[in-house]
Design a protein around this motif. Structure first.
Motif, PDB file in Angstrom:
ATOM      1  N   PHE A 177      35.591  14.308 -27.928  1.00 13.13           N
ATOM      2  CA  PHE A 177      35.529  15.761 -28.038  1.00 13.13           C
ATOM      3  C   PHE A 177      34.154  16.255 -28.480  1.00 13.13           C
ATOM      4  CE2 PHE A 177      40.154  15.353 -27.841  1.00 13.13           C
ATOM      5  CZ  PHE A 177      40.404  16.305 -26.857  1.00 13.13           C
ATOM      6  N   ILE A 178      33.419  15.471 -29.245  1.00 17.42           N
ATOM      7  CA  ILE A 178      32.044  15.857 -29.590  1.00 17.42           C
ATOM      8  C   ILE A 178      31.170  15.802 -28.345  1.00 17.42           C
ATOM      9  CG2 ILE A 178      29.981  15.132 -30.853  1.00 17.42           C
ATOM     10  CD1 ILE A 178      31.885  14.379 -33.185  1.00 17.42           C
ATOM     11  N   SER A 179      31.314  14.756 -27.544  1.00 15.30           N
ATOM     12  CA  SER A 179      30.513  14.677 -26.324  1.00 15.30           C
ATOM     13  C   SER A 179      30.907  15.769 -25.337  1.00 15.30           C
ATOM     14  CB  SER A 179      30.653  13.301 -25.672  1.00 15.30           C
ATOM     15  OG  SER A 179      31.960  13.108 -25.195  1.00 15.30           O
ATOM     16  N   LYS A 215      29.314  20.871 -22.765  1.00 14.47           N
ATOM     17  CA  LYS A 215      29.520  22.310 -22.543  1.00 14.47           C
ATOM     18  C   LYS A 215      28.296  23.109 -22.954  1.00 14.47           C
ATOM     19  CE  LYS A 215      34.523  22.480 -23.046  1.00 14.47           C
ATOM     20  NZ  LYS A 215      35.633  22.962 -23.886  1.00 14.47           N
ATOM     21  N   GLU A 216      27.689  22.738 -24.089  1.00 13.15           N
ATOM     22  CA  GLU A 216      26.474  23.436 -24.550  1.00 13.15           C
ATOM     23  C   GLU A 216      25.337  23.245 -23.582  1.00 13.15           C
ATOM     24  OE1 GLU A 216      25.487  22.240 -28.493  1.00 13.15           O
ATOM     25  OE2 GLU A 216      27.376  22.987 -29.334  1.00 13.15           O
ATOM     26  N   ASP A 239      44.869  17.683 -27.922  1.00 11.21           N
ATOM     27  CA  ASP A 239      45.053  16.610 -28.904  1.00 11.21           C
ATOM     28  C   ASP A 239      46.258  15.744 -28.552  1.00 11.21           C
ATOM     29  OD1 ASP A 239      42.915  17.691 -30.245  1.00 11.21           O
ATOM     30  OD2 ASP A 239      44.111  18.562 -31.867  1.00 11.21           O
ATOM     31  N   GLU A 288      31.853  18.819 -26.220  1.00  7.63           N
ATOM     32  CA  GLU A 288      31.179  20.019 -26.721  1.00  7.63           C
ATOM     33  C   GLU A 288      29.694  20.009 -26.377  1.00  7.63           C
ATOM     34  OE1 GLU A 288      32.236  22.850 -28.219  1.00  7.63           O
ATOM     35  OE2 GLU A 288      34.253  22.125 -27.721  1.00  7.63           O
ATOM     36  N   VAL A 289      29.051  18.858 -26.508  1.00  4.51           N
ATOM     37  CA  VAL A 289      27.630  18.741 -26.172  1.00  4.51           C
ATOM     38  C   VAL A 289      27.424  19.020 -24.686  1.00  4.51           C
ATOM     39  CG1 VAL A 289      25.714  17.113 -25.991  1.00  4.51           C
ATOM     40  CG2 VAL A 289      27.084  17.188 -28.075  1.00  4.51           C
ATOM     41  N   TYR A 328      38.560   9.534 -30.272  1.00  2.10           N
ATOM     42  CA  TYR A 328      38.929  10.950 -30.210  1.00  2.10           C
ATOM     43  C   TYR A 328      37.735  11.835 -30.565  1.00  2.10           C
ATOM     44  CZ  TYR A 328      40.908  15.377 -31.744  1.00  2.10           C
ATOM     45  OH  TYR A 328      41.155  16.710 -31.921  1.00  2.10           O
ATOM     46  N   PHE A 329      37.136  11.555 -31.724  1.00  2.00           N
ATOM     47  CA  PHE A 329      36.006  12.385 -32.143  1.00  2.00           C
ATOM     48  C   PHE A 329      34.815  12.229 -31.213  1.00  2.00           C
ATOM     49  CE2 PHE A 329      38.444  12.254 -36.102  1.00  2.00           C
ATOM     50  CZ  PHE A 329      38.514  13.610 -36.350  1.00  2.00           C
ATOM     51  N   GLY A 330      34.557  11.017 -30.752  1.00  2.00           N
ATOM     52  CA  GLY A 330      33.466  10.800 -29.819  1.00  2.00           C
ATOM     53  C   GLY A 330      33.676  11.549 -28.513  1.00  2.00           C
TER      54      GLY A 330
END
Length: 90
Positions: free
Chosen positions: A78-80, A85-86, A36, A82-83, A74-76
């Motif tokens: 870290f969400i991308s 990584k999945e 962060d 995570e996606v 920021y949210f875009g």
């Protein structure tokens, strides 16, 4: 009305100290906090460079809009992340 004559319970040895709590938080969330901070520093640096060099005649509110754009970025990001990584785990 609370009884003001009641003795307060002394802090016993089971209550962790501030240093112990800080160590616990850093060990559990240290990597996320570092990510962060790194993102925030990079975003503020990028926004400042854009404002100072790419748009030197822009009004001051443009800098503030660049800074505010860091929230969805920021949210875009870290969400991308995570996606991604999945998907790679599949």
């Amino acid at each position: 009305m609370p009884d003001s004559d009641a003795a307060e319970t002394p802090d016993d040895e089971t209550d962790p100290s501030v240093a112990d709590r800080a160590r616990t938080v850093l060990s559990e969330k240290g990597t996320g906090m570092a990510q962060d901070l790194l993102f925030a520093l990079a975003w503020v640096g990028l926004a400042s460079l854009l404002y100072d060099f790419a748009f030197p005649t822009a009004p001051r509110w443009v800098l503030y809009m660049f800074m505010l754009a860091g929230i969805p970025a920021y949210f875009g990001f870290f969400i991308s992340l995570e996606v991604a990584k999945e998907r790679s785990a599949r």
